[in-house]
Design a protein around this motif. Structure first.
Motif, mmCIF file in Angstrom:
data_model
loop_
_atom_site.group_PDB
_atom_site.id
_atom_site.type_symbol
_atom_site.label_atom_id
_atom_site.label_comp_id
_atom_site.label_asym_id
_atom_site.label_seq_id
_atom_site.Cartn_x
_atom_site.Cartn_y
_atom_site.Cartn_z
ATOM 1 N N PRO A 34 0.844 -1.199 0.000
ATOM 2 C CA PRO A 34 0.000 0.000 0.000
ATOM 3 C C PRO A 34 0.880 1.250 0.000
ATOM 4 C CG PRO A 34 -0.786 -1.571 1.616
ATOM 5 C CD PRO A 34 0.533 -2.091 1.112
ATOM 6 N N MET A 35 0.443 2.272 -0.727
ATOM 7 C CA MET A 35 1.192 3.520 -0.842
ATOM 8 C C MET A 35 0.413 4.638 -0.171
ATOM 9 S SD MET A 35 2.171 3.138 -4.850
ATOM 10 C CE MET A 35 0.911 1.934 -5.291
ATOM 11 N N GLN A 36 1.079 5.395 0.684
ATOM 12 C CA GLN A 36 0.429 6.515 1.362
ATOM 13 C C GLN A 36 0.867 7.818 0.710
ATOM 14 O OE1 GLN A 36 0.198 6.165 5.565
ATOM 15 N NE2 GLN A 36 -0.343 8.298 5.863
ATOM 16 N N PHE A 37 -0.086 8.753 0.559
ATOM 17 C CA PHE A 37 0.165 10.031 -0.102
ATOM 18 C C PHE A 37 -0.225 11.179 0.815
ATOM 19 C CE2 PHE A 37 -0.067 6.961 -3.437
ATOM 20 C CZ PHE A 37 0.876 7.386 -4.355
ATOM 21 N N ASP A 38 0.349 12.339 0.527
ATOM 22 C CA ASP A 38 0.055 13.535 1.309
ATOM 23 C C ASP A 38 -1.265 14.184 0.911
ATOM 24 O OD1 ASP A 38 2.408 13.337 2.808
ATOM 25 O OD2 ASP A 38 3.547 14.484 1.329
ATOM 26 N N THR A 39 -1.656 14.024 -0.367
ATOM 27 C CA THR A 39 -2.887 14.663 -0.836
ATOM 28 C C THR A 39 -3.768 13.670 -1.582
ATOM 29 O OG1 THR A 39 -2.046 15.326 -2.999
ATOM 30 C CG2 THR A 39 -1.631 16.849 -1.156
ATOM 31 N N GLN A 40 -5.049 13.963 -1.610
ATOM 32 C CA GLN A 40 -5.995 13.146 -2.362
ATOM 33 C C GLN A 40 -5.709 13.227 -3.855
ATOM 34 O OE1 GLN A 40 -9.979 14.296 -1.232
ATOM 35 N NE2 GLN A 40 -9.695 13.621 0.873
ATOM 36 N N GLU A 41 -5.262 14.373 -4.320
ATOM 37 C CA GLU A 41 -4.955 14.555 -5.734
ATOM 38 C C GLU A 41 -3.806 13.646 -6.162
ATOM 39 O OE1 GLU A 41 -5.244 17.119 -3.528
ATOM 40 O OE2 GLU A 41 -7.205 17.836 -4.193
ATOM 41 N N ASP A 42 -2.736 13.597 -5.350
ATOM 42 C CA ASP A 42 -1.594 12.730 -5.672
ATOM 43 C C ASP A 42 -2.004 11.262 -5.680
ATOM 44 O OD1 ASP A 42 0.068 14.929 -5.918
ATOM 45 O OD2 ASP A 42 1.010 14.671 -3.949
ATOM 46 N N ALA A 43 -2.821 10.879 -4.708
ATOM 47 C CA ALA A 43 -3.278 9.489 -4.636
ATOM 48 C C ALA A 43 -4.135 9.130 -5.843
ATOM 49 C CB ALA A 43 -4.055 9.266 -3.342
ATOM 50 N N THR A 44 -5.041 10.007 -6.217
ATOM 51 C CA THR A 44 -5.907 9.748 -7.363
ATOM 52 C C THR A 44 -5.094 9.666 -8.649
ATOM 53 O OG1 THR A 44 -7.748 10.834 -6.248
ATOM 54 C CG2 THR A 44 -7.932 10.578 -8.630
ATOM 55 N N ARG A 45 -4.107 10.528 -8.789
ATOM 56 C CA ARG A 45 -3.242 10.493 -9.979
ATOM 57 C C ARG A 45 -2.524 9.147 -10.084
ATOM 58 N NH1 ARG A 45 -0.171 14.542 -8.735
ATOM 59 N NH2 ARG A 45 -1.686 16.041 -9.417
ATOM 60 N N MET A 46 -1.953 8.670 -8.971
ATOM 61 C CA MET A 46 -1.256 7.379 -8.970
ATOM 62 C C MET A 46 -2.234 6.241 -9.239
ATOM 63 S SD MET A 46 1.331 5.434 -8.861
ATOM 64 C CE MET A 46 2.734 6.308 -8.226
ATOM 65 N N ALA A 47 -3.421 6.292 -8.650
ATOM 66 C CA ALA A 47 -4.418 5.241 -8.855
ATOM 67 C C ALA A 47 -4.825 5.158 -10.326
ATOM 68 C CB ALA A 47 -5.633 5.496 -7.971
ATOM 69 N N ARG A 48 -5.010 6.293 -10.966
ATOM 70 C CA ARG A 48 -5.371 6.294 -12.393
ATOM 71 C C ARG A 48 -4.241 5.702 -13.237
ATOM 72 N NH1 ARG A 48 -9.979 9.036 -13.435
ATOM 73 N NH2 ARG A 48 -10.704 10.490 -11.847
ATOM 74 N N TYR A 49 -3.009 6.009 -12.874
ATOM 75 C CA TYR A 49 -1.857 5.448 -13.579
ATOM 76 C C TYR A 49 -1.822 3.928 -13.435
ATOM 77 C CZ TYR A 49 3.001 4.206 -14.477
ATOM 78 O OH TYR A 49 4.142 3.591 -14.942
ATOM 79 N N LEU A 50 -2.017 3.437 -12.203
ATOM 80 C CA LEU A 50 -1.954 2.000 -11.942
ATOM 81 C C LEU A 50 -3.146 1.246 -12.535
ATOM 82 C CD1 LEU A 50 -0.681 2.046 -8.252
ATOM 83 C CD2 LEU A 50 0.598 1.333 -10.285
ATOM 84 N N ALA A 51 -4.258 1.929 -12.744
ATOM 85 C CA ALA A 51 -5.463 1.277 -13.278
ATOM 86 C C ALA A 51 -5.210 0.657 -14.645
ATOM 87 C CB ALA A 51 -6.611 2.281 -13.353
ATOM 88 N N ALA A 52 -4.291 1.219 -15.408
ATOM 89 C CA ALA A 52 -3.980 0.674 -16.730
ATOM 90 C C ALA A 52 -3.075 -0.548 -16.648
ATOM 91 C CB ALA A 52 -3.310 1.746 -17.586
#
Length: 87
Positions: A34-52
């Motif tokens: 699991p990866m922890q992020f400082d902001t919701q925006e950073d987490a969402t960006r990484m999640a969208r990247y990993l979704a592919a």
């Protein structure tokens, strides 16, 4: 001010991304730690990247006061593909 009062006054809000793949037996397993992020925006960006790249991805956050063991319900920020149910 005691550490306990500070923790109650300023709850933490962890923002986490978890990615999943399928094992040979078809079970969902974590693709990465699991990866922890400082902001919701950073987490969402990484999640969208990993979704592919992964079978499923989940980004979530929740209020937490770990010093006293209190955790709020998770809020899903992004979900894609197959993921287990949050507890």
């Amino acid at each position: 001010m005691s550490e306990l009062l500070v923790a109650k006054a300023h709850p933490a809000r962890p923002v986490v991304v978890i990615a999943f793949s399928r094992a040979d037996n078809g079970e969902l397993v974590p693709a990465y730690d699991p990866m922890q992020f400082d902001t919701q925006e950073d987490a969402t960006r990484m999640a969208r990247y990993l979704a592919a790249k992964c079978t499923g991805v989940l980004a979530w956050s929740r209020e937490a006061q770990p010093v006293i063991g209190e955790y709020g319900p998770p809020t899903i920020l992004f979900q894609s593909g197959d993921v287990p149910e949050l507890e």
